[in-house]
Scaffold this active site. Structure first.
Site: not given
Length: 399
Positions: A164, A167, A310, A369
């Site tokens: 992404h 990110e 991420h 994450e």
């Protein structure tokens, strides 16, 4: 004060780093920047003269704590303050903060994009010839998707970042880990208490630091009328020139919704029905060269385990529709013990990279994450986040 004409590819962070000043110093010298999302090629800026950075000692400060806070090598901090006794610090004392990159190649203090990554990959390869560097393929706009291999063991592990666009801090996390791993291997072998020479002999780690280079560039640099997707990107971004919320690739496809793991269900679940800053699954699975490149690389290399990094949430996703092996939950718990991140058993999510890997290979696959906040996470958070995820990166080589 000097005058500088903005060039293509410039950002405030890159200009500040080039002239040895802070971004805030550049902004303060150029009041016209306060309401602008991006700088524009041809724009004239005033660049203040570089000044030494200082820090005033607070209650409880130590050289070690200061080095961690500002991501400075402690030896560099000591060298920059030859007349200061590290054991005799007192409140109100002023010390010099050296260039935080010190002897490091990877600069973890400011914006980090494709340009910085490529320069650092070349520098790391020159310094550590045992690294293997290959281009796996090209992005939509023709940028190489680089992979770096470290280790010679039979167990094959893969880490990737920046699926992404906003990110991109995950790229810096991975690049810094490669540097720290290579440095440890070439010296005493120790990294955070782990024997990296042993891990080097047991595992082959393949790292793809930036899956989505076009998207990262868009988030950091914005667009001008010369951009080949200028009109489309403005339309897809609801007319805004601010692309800080952009997750997709340059064609508006969310690359982590591109994999053939119940892709149709994810398509029906997502609100986006066409090119968008986020959440559009694309016209069909693996339609985008970046996603197809990673899928082909994964199939051809036959990894034992993969981890996609991420941001944000401080969570560990380890399952997919009960297709994961029993050891996956155990590994997730190991990752929790070294990071403090929480293992989460996800439902109602499909078409992601780790979903597809678990489905097709029935081996452990994870999404980490990292950090907490609003993407893009600020680089001031880097020392804390790196301290959390480096444990996962090392532990991943042991399982």
């Amino acid at each position: 004060m000097r005058t500088y004409v903005v060039q293509s590819g410039d950002t405030l962070s890159r200009i500040a780093r080039r002239f040895g000043v802070t971004v805030s110093a550049v902004v303060n010298a150029n009041p016209q920047l306060t309401n602008m999302d991006y700088i524009i090629p041809g724009q004239v800026l005033q660049i203040p003269n570089a000044l030494a950075q200082y820090y005033v000692i607070q209650a409880g400060d130590t050289f070690y704590g200061i080095s961690q806070k500002f991501n400075i090598q402690i030896n560099d901090l000591i060298s920059a303050n030859p007349n200061v006794d590290p054991q005799g610090l007192y409140i109100g004392q002023t010390i010099v903060l050296p260039n935080s990159s010190g002897n490091s190649i990877v600069d973890t203090t400011s914006e980090y994009g494709y340009k910085e990554m490529v320069e650092d990959i070349n520098a790391l390869k020159n310094k550590y010839p045992f690294l293997e560097v290959v281009s796996l393929g090209k992005s939509v706009m023709g940028k190489d998707i680089w992979a770096i291999k470290i280790g010679e063991g039979p167990k094959k592990i893969h880490y990737n970042g920046s699926f992404h666009a906003n990110e991109w801090i995950t790229t810096v996390l991975l690049m810094k880990f490669i540097e720290d791993y290579a440095k440890a291997y070439s010296t005493d072998g120790n990294l955070r208490g782990s024997d990296m020479k042993e891990l080097f002999n047991n595992t082959s780690l393949w790292v793809v630091p930036m899956v989505n280079p076009d998207g990262v560039e868009l988030v950091q640099e914005g667009i001008t009328e010369q951009h080949p997707y200028y009109k489309q990107l403005l339309e897809w971004n609801n007319g805004s020139f601010n692309f800080s919320g952009w997750k997709s690739n340059i064609r508006g496809v969310d690359l982590n919704d591109q994999f053939p793991a119940n892709w149709e269900e994810e398509k029906n679940r997502r609100a986006a029905t066409g090119p968008s800053p986020r959440d559009w699954v694309g016209p069909y699975p693996l339609s985008e060269p970046e996603a197809k490149t990673i899928a082909d690389f994964t199939k051809n290399t036959n990894f034992n385990m993969v981890i996609a990094f991420h941001t944000q949430g401080e969570e560990i996703y380890w399952n997919y529709r009960d297709l994961e092996p029993p050891v996956s939950e155990q590994i997730a718990n190991q990752f929790q013990s070294v990071s403090g991140y929480k293992p989460i058993k996800l439902t109602g999510s499909d078409a992601g990279y780790k979903d597809w890997f678990i489905q097709d290979f029935r081996r452990p696959g994870f999404t980490i994450e990292a950090g907490r906040g609003i993407n893009p996470l600020p680089m001031t958070d880097f020392p804390r986040i790196y301290n959390e995820v480096i444990g996962i990166m090392i532990e991943g080589l042991k399982v």
